[in-house]
Design an enzyme around this catalytic site. Structure first.
Site, short mmCIF file in Angstrom:
data_model
loop_
_atom_site.label_atom_id
_atom_site.label_comp_id
_atom_site.label_asym_id
_atom_site.label_seq_id
_atom_site.Cartn_x
_atom_site.Cartn_y
_atom_site.Cartn_z
N CYS A 1 -7.48 5.79 2.77
CA CYS A 1 -6.90 4.43 2.79
C CYS A 1 -6.64 4.06 4.24
O CYS A 1 -7.15 4.71 5.16
CB CYS A 1 -5.66 4.32 1.90
SG CYS A 1 -4.29 5.37 2.40
N ASN B 1 -2.76 6.20 5.22
CA ASN B 1 -2.62 7.56 4.67
C ASN B 1 -1.17 7.93 4.37
O ASN B 1 -0.77 9.10 4.49
CB ASN B 1 -3.26 8.60 5.61
CG ASN B 1 -3.45 9.98 4.98
OD1 ASN B 1 -3.29 11.00 5.64
ND2 ASN B 1 -3.77 10.04 3.71
N ASP C 1 -3.19 -2.65 -1.36
CA ASP C 1 -2.21 -2.01 -0.49
C ASP C 1 -0.80 -2.36 -0.98
O ASP C 1 -0.41 -3.53 -0.98
CB ASP C 1 -2.44 -2.56 0.93
CG ASP C 1 -1.50 -1.96 1.94
OD1 ASP C 1 -0.64 -1.16 1.55
OD2 ASP C 1 -1.63 -2.30 3.12
P1 4NP Z 1 -1.88 2.87 2.77
O1 4NP Z 1 -0.80 1.73 3.00
O2 4NP Z 1 -3.14 2.45 3.50
O3 4NP Z 1 -2.07 2.87 1.29
O4 4NP Z 1 -1.27 4.15 3.30
C1 4NP Z 1 -0.42 1.26 4.26
C2 4NP Z 1 0.59 1.90 4.93
C3 4NP Z 1 1.04 1.41 6.14
C4 4NP Z 1 0.44 0.28 6.67
C5 4NP Z 1 -0.58 -0.36 6.00
C6 4NP Z 1 -1.02 0.14 4.79
N1 4NP Z 1 0.90 -0.23 7.90
O5 4NP Z 1 0.45 -1.32 8.29
O6 4NP Z 1 1.76 0.39 8.56
#
Ligand code: 4NP
Length: 156
Positions: A7, A10, A123
């Site tokens: 993803c 992560n 997300d």
């Molecule tokens: P993930 O979700 O890709 O499912 O781990 C996210 C976690 C953090 C962020 C974006 C997506 N971020 O922008 O910090």
């Protein structure tokens, strides 16, 4: 066989997918045949544990989730047999990263979700717990089909 869930950060989706799929692999007696891990496309959470909401969603379903976030490394494009992105943005980024000979390893998580094949796992980071529960459900629906796919390539 080696399966890598990917993803963006992560910390939310791919660690949860890893926990769900690892549990399925274990319950099917395939722990020594299928290796499972997860990573991110970005390094902004490198070294962090998974988001508490992912950990708690896993716990709500009887799964222990322990993961340290990391960014995908070039050698992993070759190391893994299946590289599974969560949404179209992940797939686009992975298509750009992966060498041409490895592109057939690339799948979208919900390729195997019969309720909405190839839809995104959205997300959940900026939403509430209900978004994480939705991620859990989408991933759980998809993992059985993924296991059948991987099992078909195990030469036991
Ligand atoms: P993930 O979700 O890709 O499912 O781990 C996210 C976690 C953090 C962020 C974006 C997506 N971020 O922008 O910090």
């Amino acid at each position: 066989m080696k399966v890598l869930f990917v993803c963006l950060g992560n910390i939310c989706r791919s660690p949860l997918a890893k926990a769900v799929f690892q549990d399925l692999v274990d319950r099917n007696g395939l722990t020594s045949h299928i290796e499972v891990d997860s990573c991110g496309l970005h390094n902004f959470h490198e070294g962090d544990t998974a988001d508490k909401r992912s950990i708690n969603t896993a716990l709500n379903h009887g799964l222990k989730l322990s993961h340290v976030a990391r960014k995908i490394k070039p050698q992993e494009y070759h190391r893994y047999n299946y590289i599974i992105g969560m949404d179209d943005a992940n797939i686009k980024a992975l298509k750009e990263l992966l060498p041409p000979t490895t592109k057939s390893k690339l799948f979208k998580m919900r390729y195997w979700d019969t309720t909405a094949p190839n839809a995104d796992v959205p997300d959940p980071y900026y939403g509430g717990m209900e978004g994480f529960e939705e991620v859990y459900k989408m991933v759980s629906r998809s993992c059985q089909g993924l296991l059948e796919e991987v099992k078909g390539n195990l030469h036991l």
